[in-house]
Design a protein around this motif. Structure first.
Motif, PDB file in Angstrom:
ATOM      1  N   THR B  48      25.070  23.301   7.161  1.00 18.11           N
ATOM      2  CA  THR B  48      24.179  22.306   7.759  1.00 18.11           C
ATOM      3  C   THR B  48      22.749  22.663   7.380  1.00 18.11           C
ATOM      4  N   VAL B  49      21.991  21.689   6.897  1.00 20.87           N
ATOM      5  CA  VAL B  49      20.572  21.907   6.634  1.00 20.87           C
ATOM      6  C   VAL B  49      19.778  21.001   7.554  1.00 20.87           C
ATOM      7  N   VAL B  50      18.699  21.543   8.124  1.00 19.96           N
ATOM      8  CA  VAL B  50      17.972  20.785   9.144  1.00 19.96           C
ATOM      9  C   VAL B  50      16.468  20.666   8.874  1.00 19.96           C
ATOM     10  N   THR B  51      15.941  21.543   8.029  1.00 15.65           N
ATOM     11  CA  THR B  51      14.495  21.550   7.776  1.00 15.65           C
ATOM     12  C   THR B  51      14.207  20.988   6.387  1.00 15.65           C
ATOM     13  N   LEU B  61      27.620  28.416  -4.112  1.00 19.12           N
ATOM     14  CA  LEU B  61      27.187  27.074  -3.729  1.00 19.12           C
ATOM     15  C   LEU B  61      25.753  27.130  -3.193  1.00 19.12           C
ATOM     16  N   THR B  62      24.911  26.234  -3.679  1.00 20.07           N
ATOM     17  CA  THR B  62      23.525  26.144  -3.217  1.00 20.07           C
ATOM     18  C   THR B  62      23.284  24.744  -2.685  1.00 20.07           C
ATOM     19  N   PHE B  63      22.799  24.666  -1.467  1.00 20.74           N
ATOM     20  CA  PHE B  63      22.549  23.389  -0.806  1.00 20.74           C
ATOM     21  C   PHE B  63      21.047  23.236  -0.607  1.00 20.74           C
ATOM     22  N   GLN B  64      20.561  22.021  -0.850  1.00 20.34           N
ATOM     23  CA  GLN B  64      19.138  21.766  -0.679  1.00 20.34           C
ATOM     24  C   GLN B  64      18.938  20.501   0.136  1.00 20.34           C
ATOM     25  N   PHE B  65      17.960  20.534   1.029  1.00 20.86           N
ATOM     26  CA  PHE B  65      17.583  19.362   1.807  1.00 20.86           C
ATOM     27  C   PHE B  65      16.228  18.900   1.294  1.00 20.86           C
ATOM     28  N   GLY B  66      16.085  17.625   0.991  1.00 19.96           N
ATOM     29  CA  GLY B  66      14.834  17.115   0.457  1.00 19.96           C
ATOM     30  C   GLY B  66      13.688  17.286   1.446  1.00 19.96           C
ATOM     31  N   ASP B  67      12.478  17.349   0.922  1.00 17.59           N
ATOM     32  CA  ASP B  67      11.289  17.554   1.756  1.00 17.59           C
ATOM     33  C   ASP B  67      11.173  16.492   2.852  1.00 17.59           C
TER      34      ASP B  67
END
Lengths: 112, 113
Positions: B48-51, B61-67
């Motif tokens: 889960t990404v929240v920020t 595995l690398t997960f990224q959340f957009g700005d």
């Protein structure tokens, strides 16, 4: 084992019948859900209960009626089954304020 | 209604290759979750990404959340046959819409030996 367990795994039934799917979680979560996954693997929420109270009720035919006797159980009853109800139904649970959901292994419903 | 566009829908690669799966929306999400689903099983939460701008790594595995918290990506390095499966992104609106996950259409990944 801590988990979300749903029964039955497979359900084959004739059009017009009424059927139920049961779900139980022993994770201590306060919120439970029913999701429907269609033949293209698209998952869509149907219902959500928080501490036995219905909080999400998406546009679902009223032939579908969820029931939560306590916060560890959420059952789904379907009346007058139609061919288009054929899908995989997933139960899930979470704890409000904590991200992430735990899903059951699904019930594959086939209406013939 | 919030929508999540996930791409590609199908990905067939050789073992050892790298790949990226994208999830895009015009809506802002309070969190973006990635799940993996095996045949006959339910989705299993990967991360889960929240920020906004957050990057999380889980082995290869690398997960990224957009700005702006409207998009996310999953990158797999040196794919293995065991990575084969259905990958799903799901966005959570938050607030009074807590629990109303919106799922992407899914990416079926096949890694060949």
């Amino acid at each position: 084992d801590t988990a979300v367990s749903q029964t039955p795994k497979y359900l084959v039934t004739q059009m017009g019948n009424d059927k139920s799917i049961k779900c139980e979680q022993n994770l201590g979560h306060d919120t439970m859900y029913w999701y429907k996954q269609d033949s293209k693997k698209f998952l869509k929420i149907m219902f959500s209960y928080n501490n036995k109270e219905l909080i999400i009720n998406e546009t679902v035919p009223n032939r579908f009626s969820p029931k939560s006797p306590d916060k560890a159980h959420l059952n789904l009853h379907i009346n007058s089954l139609e061919l288009g109800d054929s899908a995989v139904y997933f139960c899930a649970s979470s704890h409000r304020g904590v991200y992430g959901y735990t899903f059951g292994s699904g019930t594959r419903l086939t209406v013939v | 209604t919030q929508l999540l566009e996930q791409s590609p829908q199908f990905l067939s690669i050789q073992e050892g290759e790298n790949l990226t799966v994208y999830c895009n929306s015009s809506s802002v999400f309070s969190s973006l979750q990635w799940y993996r689903q095996e045949p006959g099983e339910g989705p299993v939460l990967l991360v889960t990404v929240v920020t906004g701008g957050e990057v999380k790594k889980l082995k290869r595995l690398t997960f990224q959340f957009g700005d702006a918290r409207k998009d996310s990506s999953l990158h797999i390095t040196a794919a293995q046959t065991g990575d084969t499966g259905l990958y799903l992104c799901a966005g959570e609106p938050g607030g009074t819409s807590y629990g109303k996950l919106t799922f992407g259409q899914g990416t079926i990944l096949t890694v060949h030996p």
